[in-house]
Design a protein around this motif. Structure first.
Motif, mmCIF file in Angstrom:
data_model
loop_
_atom_site.group_PDB
_atom_site.id
_atom_site.type_symbol
_atom_site.label_atom_id
_atom_site.label_comp_id
_atom_site.label_asym_id
_atom_site.label_seq_id
_atom_site.Cartn_x
_atom_site.Cartn_y
_atom_site.Cartn_z
ATOM 1 N N GLY A 42 -5.671 8.775 -4.184
ATOM 2 C CA GLY A 42 -5.603 10.229 -4.037
ATOM 3 C C GLY A 42 -6.971 10.796 -3.716
ATOM 4 N N CYS A 43 -7.036 12.106 -3.558
ATOM 5 C CA CYS A 43 -8.306 12.768 -3.232
ATOM 6 C C CYS A 43 -9.224 12.823 -4.447
ATOM 7 C CB CYS A 43 -8.058 14.180 -2.724
ATOM 8 S SG CYS A 43 -7.191 14.216 -1.147
ATOM 9 N N THR A 100 2.309 13.652 3.061
ATOM 10 C CA THR A 100 1.926 12.771 1.967
ATOM 11 C C THR A 100 1.347 13.626 0.850
ATOM 12 O OG1 THR A 100 0.581 10.876 1.298
ATOM 13 C CG2 THR A 100 -0.313 12.239 3.041
ATOM 14 N N GLU A 101 1.409 13.098 -0.364
ATOM 15 C CA GLU A 101 0.885 13.825 -1.524
ATOM 16 C C GLU A 101 -0.477 13.240 -1.843
ATOM 17 O OE1 GLU A 101 3.975 13.002 -4.349
ATOM 18 O OE2 GLU A 101 5.482 14.068 -3.159
ATOM 19 N N ASP A 102 -1.496 14.062 -1.827
ATOM 20 C CA ASP A 102 -2.831 13.513 -2.049
ATOM 21 C C ASP A 102 -3.807 14.439 -2.766
ATOM 22 O OD1 ASP A 102 -3.249 15.300 0.008
ATOM 23 O OD2 ASP A 102 -3.935 13.847 1.482
ATOM 24 N N HIS A 103 -3.858 15.703 -2.398
ATOM 25 C CA HIS A 103 -4.967 16.544 -2.846
ATOM 26 C C HIS A 103 -5.070 16.720 -4.352
ATOM 27 C CE1 HIS A 103 -5.865 17.339 1.265
ATOM 28 N NE2 HIS A 103 -6.793 18.218 0.960
ATOM 29 N N GLY A 156 -8.401 5.026 -1.286
ATOM 30 C CA GLY A 156 -7.891 6.115 -0.457
ATOM 31 C C GLY A 156 -6.383 6.098 -0.282
ATOM 32 N N SER A 157 -5.778 4.951 -0.476
ATOM 33 C CA SER A 157 -4.325 4.873 -0.336
ATOM 34 C C SER A 157 -3.808 3.726 -1.192
ATOM 35 C CB SER A 157 -3.928 4.629 1.125
ATOM 36 O OG SER A 157 -4.277 3.307 1.500
ATOM 37 N N VAL A 158 -2.491 3.698 -1.378
ATOM 38 C CA VAL A 158 -1.898 2.612 -2.156
ATOM 39 C C VAL A 158 -2.123 1.275 -1.445
ATOM 40 C CG1 VAL A 158 0.248 1.713 -3.145
ATOM 41 C CG2 VAL A 158 -0.177 4.177 -3.129
ATOM 42 N N ARG A 159 -1.998 1.291 -0.113
ATOM 43 C CA ARG A 159 -2.239 0.060 0.659
ATOM 44 C C ARG A 159 -3.663 -0.454 0.452
ATOM 45 N NH1 ARG A 159 2.247 -2.490 2.530
ATOM 46 N NH2 ARG A 159 3.618 -1.082 3.655
ATOM 47 N N VAL A 160 -4.621 0.456 0.484
ATOM 48 C CA VAL A 160 -6.019 0.061 0.268
ATOM 49 C C VAL A 160 -6.151 -0.539 -1.134
ATOM 50 C CG1 VAL A 160 -8.372 0.934 -0.073
ATOM 51 C CG2 VAL A 160 -7.038 1.706 1.892
ATOM 52 N N LYS A 161 -5.496 0.093 -2.089
ATOM 53 C CA LYS A 161 -5.571 -0.395 -3.467
ATOM 54 C C LYS A 161 -5.008 -1.817 -3.556
ATOM 55 C CE LYS A 161 -4.416 0.907 -8.187
ATOM 56 N NZ LYS A 161 -3.267 0.189 -8.746
ATOM 57 N N HIS A 162 -3.841 -2.009 -2.953
ATOM 58 C CA HIS A 162 -3.224 -3.339 -3.004
ATOM 59 C C HIS A 162 -4.096 -4.393 -2.334
ATOM 60 C CE1 HIS A 162 1.099 -1.656 -3.702
ATOM 61 N NE2 HIS A 162 0.288 -1.472 -4.718
ATOM 62 N N GLN A 163 -4.655 -4.024 -1.192
ATOM 63 C CA GLN A 163 -5.502 -4.986 -0.500
ATOM 64 C C GLN A 163 -6.729 -5.336 -1.350
ATOM 65 O OE1 GLN A 163 -6.445 -4.112 3.561
ATOM 66 N NE2 GLN A 163 -7.797 -5.898 3.755
ATOM 67 N N ALA A 164 -7.330 -4.304 -1.928
ATOM 68 C CA ALA A 164 -8.511 -4.534 -2.770
ATOM 69 C C ALA A 164 -8.154 -5.444 -3.939
ATOM 70 C CB ALA A 164 -9.057 -3.197 -3.267
ATOM 71 N N GLY A 182 -1.011 8.112 -0.038
ATOM 72 C CA GLY A 182 -2.469 8.079 -0.081
ATOM 73 C C GLY A 182 -3.039 9.308 0.587
ATOM 74 N N ILE A 183 -4.359 9.319 0.746
ATOM 75 C CA ILE A 183 -5.000 10.456 1.407
ATOM 76 C C ILE A 183 -4.539 10.482 2.856
ATOM 77 C CG2 ILE A 183 -7.167 11.574 1.995
ATOM 78 C CD1 ILE A 183 -8.506 9.931 -0.215
ATOM 79 N N VAL A 184 -4.128 11.634 3.281
ATOM 80 C CA VAL A 184 -3.516 11.804 4.590
ATOM 81 C C VAL A 184 -4.353 11.173 5.714
ATOM 82 C CG1 VAL A 184 -4.520 14.132 4.902
ATOM 83 C CG2 VAL A 184 -2.311 13.581 5.904
#
Ligand code: SF4
Lengths: 195, 465
Positions: B406-407, B60-63, B378-386, B106-108
């Motif tokens: 992302g980080c 995943t791309e995050d840092h 921390g991740s796209v899923r977290v963003k969508h849920q929020a 998202g963050i790994v």
């Protein structure tokens, strides 16, 4: 990997404890995708200070770093090892290393010798009194010799063997490919895959 | 013989054992990101080796990805080179990847658990020290260096020496307003940044069992800041409940088989640890760091320590250096420390529960004038849920910025940085010199303290509002 039996060179005293890998190689240098050329980032922030030990004329060309306790804490970045090596270090001595840093060092061929803090203090005093002092790190005997000073150091047996043989990790493991394949057959089916 | 959780997981993964050599351990899940992998793939290419099990590997791309304008080309040429290299390497070696724009990106350490990829009893590695996060599920999970990344890619194994075990017993009930982050900061302050060296920490006790999976991940995440190789928590109903129904969790008969196995993993009652630490949860309070390592922390009600309080010369110098770098005066109340930036996010505190805690404090309030507050899921899923819960609206209404996953400012490899002399309250995990930007000053805090600080303009807890 080159075999490491003994190494003789000059040493720099780094009188700091808790030197974390962010100090050894700041994150900005981690963006590179090559494996070499990290010497310019070594101790990046401190090198901007002309008084920093590695900037002093007396300590040019050093290959042994005598560091304070808890060297290499923090992030697991292996670039810390590469930066030290690219700069010319073959050995780091400290009374305590962070585990991941130490593991990374062994694999990269950078020797991390565990020396009593009392001996570190003596070594610091010796190389500060005479920066040109020749220091010998004898991996075979697990000894550091500098002038009339002799200190022992600890190093993991397996790491020592590998350094002395100059062996690459992956090659060693791949010899056991059949054992790995046998193990894989027995893994539970409920374990996840990413595909 | 009675065994600890860590020993059970270890034993179940020994591929080969020989006297005088490290055990060869099988790795169930290998997580990869753009920063520590390019040289590893380079190594494979140079030696003509393949990835042994691409389907046990996930990238995943995050840092260093940007958290705004993510669908435009990455502006920073080096970040772009790393991300491009990861994409090319994954394509060449057949490794699954979640790139920017993918809903699973998202963050790994957020992505693995939320997909249900992280399960009890697994071995999980990643070229990132906060891999310890996954230990919250009762997995043995630890960070590795780039040459080990190459090793796992090529062989799906790692030669490792056994760790020692340390039990961290946190018993009792946490006072209201005290969170998992406060627990972990208190543990690190107690045992020191070197206190966990050589150990796998197992967090136990009633206060740990009462934590949600998110809270457990926060605690395990920070194990590395105590010098430990990994942190673990025994799987229980909370763990199973979290996993059930997730994308990559087993289903049907497989689920029952898995749960039956997972239930055997908790440490035996008479198992021996090499070291034990005891903490009374009821004595804990919101904790913040004042110095330049995560062990330099105190309850928010305390004052900045003085070099004169040092236990020895090394400590004295450490305090002196930290105060100088942080621009603090000994003896001043921690609550008087003025902050200009608040960062909410990272693999420590960038999950949904953390964003809920922040929104709860921000709701109906405004951040202090001149305050920059970044909320980075921390991740796209977290963003969508929020967003589905309306948390983004609360965040934006308060005057804070709502970003992409992302980080981000956890390590400031992307454009989200502190300027020299700027001071942050950050929910991330490291307050090292320059971690959030050269010359930047970081105070580690919980999400609730971060939000309260953003409103007050100085270090504060929700109770101060
Ligand atoms: S959020 Fe921070 S600690 Fe976590 S993986 Fe990213 S950079 Fe590392």
């Amino acid at each position: 990997m080159e075999k490491f039996i003994t190494h003789t060179g000059t040493a720099a005293p780094l009188r700091r404890s808790n030197v974390d890998t962010d100090q050894i190689i700041p994150a900005e240098y981690l963006k590179r995708i090559t494996r070499h050329g990290f010497e310019d980032g070594l101790f990046g922030a401190w090198r901007k200070d002309s008084d920093f030990v590695l900037n002093q004329p007396a300590y040019q060309g050093v290959s042994i770093l005598i560091a304070g306790p808890d060297f290499g804490t923090g992030s697991s970045r292996e670039h810390a090892v590469w930066a030290l090596q690219d700069f010319g270090f073959k050995v780091v001595l400290s009374s305590r290393f962070a585990d991941i840093f130490r593991g990374n060092s062994g694999k990269g061929g950078l020797l991390t010798g565990l020396v009593d803090q009392a001996d570190i203090e003596l070594l610091w005093a010796a190389v500060e009194a005479n920066p040109a002092l020749e220091v010998t790190v004898d991996l075979d005997k697990r000894e550091v010799r500098a002038g009339d000073l002799t200190a022992t150091f600890e190093v993991d047996d397996y790491v020592r063997w590998r350094l002395m043989e100059g062996l690459d990790d992956i090659g060693i493991t791949m010899k056991h490919g059949d054992v790995i394949a046998e193990f894989e057959v027995k893994r539970p089916a409920f374990m996840p895959t990413t595909a | 013989m009675a065994k600890t959780l860590a020993e059970k997981v270890w034993e179940a993964h020994v591929v080969r054992r020989a006297a005088g050599e490290p055990d060869l351990l099988y790795i169930d899940l290998h997580l990869v990101h753009e920063v520590t992998s390019p040289q590893a793939f380079d190594g494979l290419r140079a030696t003509g080796r393949a990835v042994r099990r691409p389907e046990l590997t996930l990238a995943t791309e995050d840092h260093n990805v940007p958290t705004i304008d993510i669908l435009k080309p990455i502006a920073d040429p080096i970040s772009k080179a790393q991300v491009d290299a990861l994409r090319a390497n994954c394509a060449e070696f057949g490794v699954p990847i979640y790139s920017l724009g993918n809903v699973e990106q998202g963050i790994v350490h957020v992505v693995g658990p939320q997909l249900g990829l992280t399960q009890p009893g697994m071995t999980v590695v990643c070229g990132d020290s906060h891999t310890s996060t996954h230990g919250a599920f009762g997995a043995l999970a630890f960070g590795i260096g780039t040459s080990e990344v190459e090793h796992v890619l090529a062989t799906q194994t790692l030669p490792l020496k056994p760790f020692k075990t340390m039990a961290i017993n946190v018993d009792g009930e946490l006072p209201v307003g005290v969170t998992a982050k406060d627990v972990t900061l208190a543990v690190i302050a107690k045992i020191g940044t070197g206190g966990g060296q050589g150990y796998v920490l197992e967090y136990k006790g009633s206060a740990i069992r009462a934590l949600s999976m998110e809270g457990r991940m926060t605690v395990c995440n920070m194990s590395i800041e105590a010098g430990a190789r990994a942190g673990m928590i025994a799987p229980d109903e909370t763990t199973f409940e979290y996993l059930k129904g997730r994308d990559r969790a087993p289903a049907g008969a497989m689920w029952d088989e898995a749960v039956a196995y997972w239930a055997t993993l908790p440490s035996d009652a008479d198992a021996k640890y090499d070291a034990e630490v005891f903490i009374d949860a009821s004595t804990l309070s919101p904790f913040v760091t004042w110095g330049t390592n995560p062990g330099q922390g105190l309850p928010l009600t305390a004052n900045v320590p003085s070099p004169a309080d040092a236990v020895d010369e090394t400590d004295r110098v450490a305090i002196e250096n930290a105060l100088e770098y942080m621009g603090l005066t000994a003896g001043m109340p921690l609550r008087d420390i003025k902050v200009d930036t608040v960062f909410v996010g990272s693999c420590t505190n960038g999950r949904i529960e953390d964003l809920r805690a922040v929104a709860e404090v921000l709701k109906g309030r405004k951040v202090a004038s001149g305050m920059r507050m970044l909320v980075v899921p921390g991740s796209v899923r977290v963003k969508h849920q929020a967003e589905a819960e309306g948390l983004d609206v609360i965040v934006k209404d308060s005057g804070a910025e709502w970003r992409e996953a992302g980080c981000s400012m956890c390590l400031a490899m992307n454009p989200d940085k502190l300027a020299p002399g700027e001071r942050s309250a950050s929910t991330s995990n490291r307050n090292f010199e320059g971690r959030q930007g050269p010359g930047g000053r970081t105070h580690l805090v919980s999400p609730a303290v971060a939000a309260a600080t953003a409103i007050k303009g100085h270090l504060a807890a929700p109770a101060d509002l």
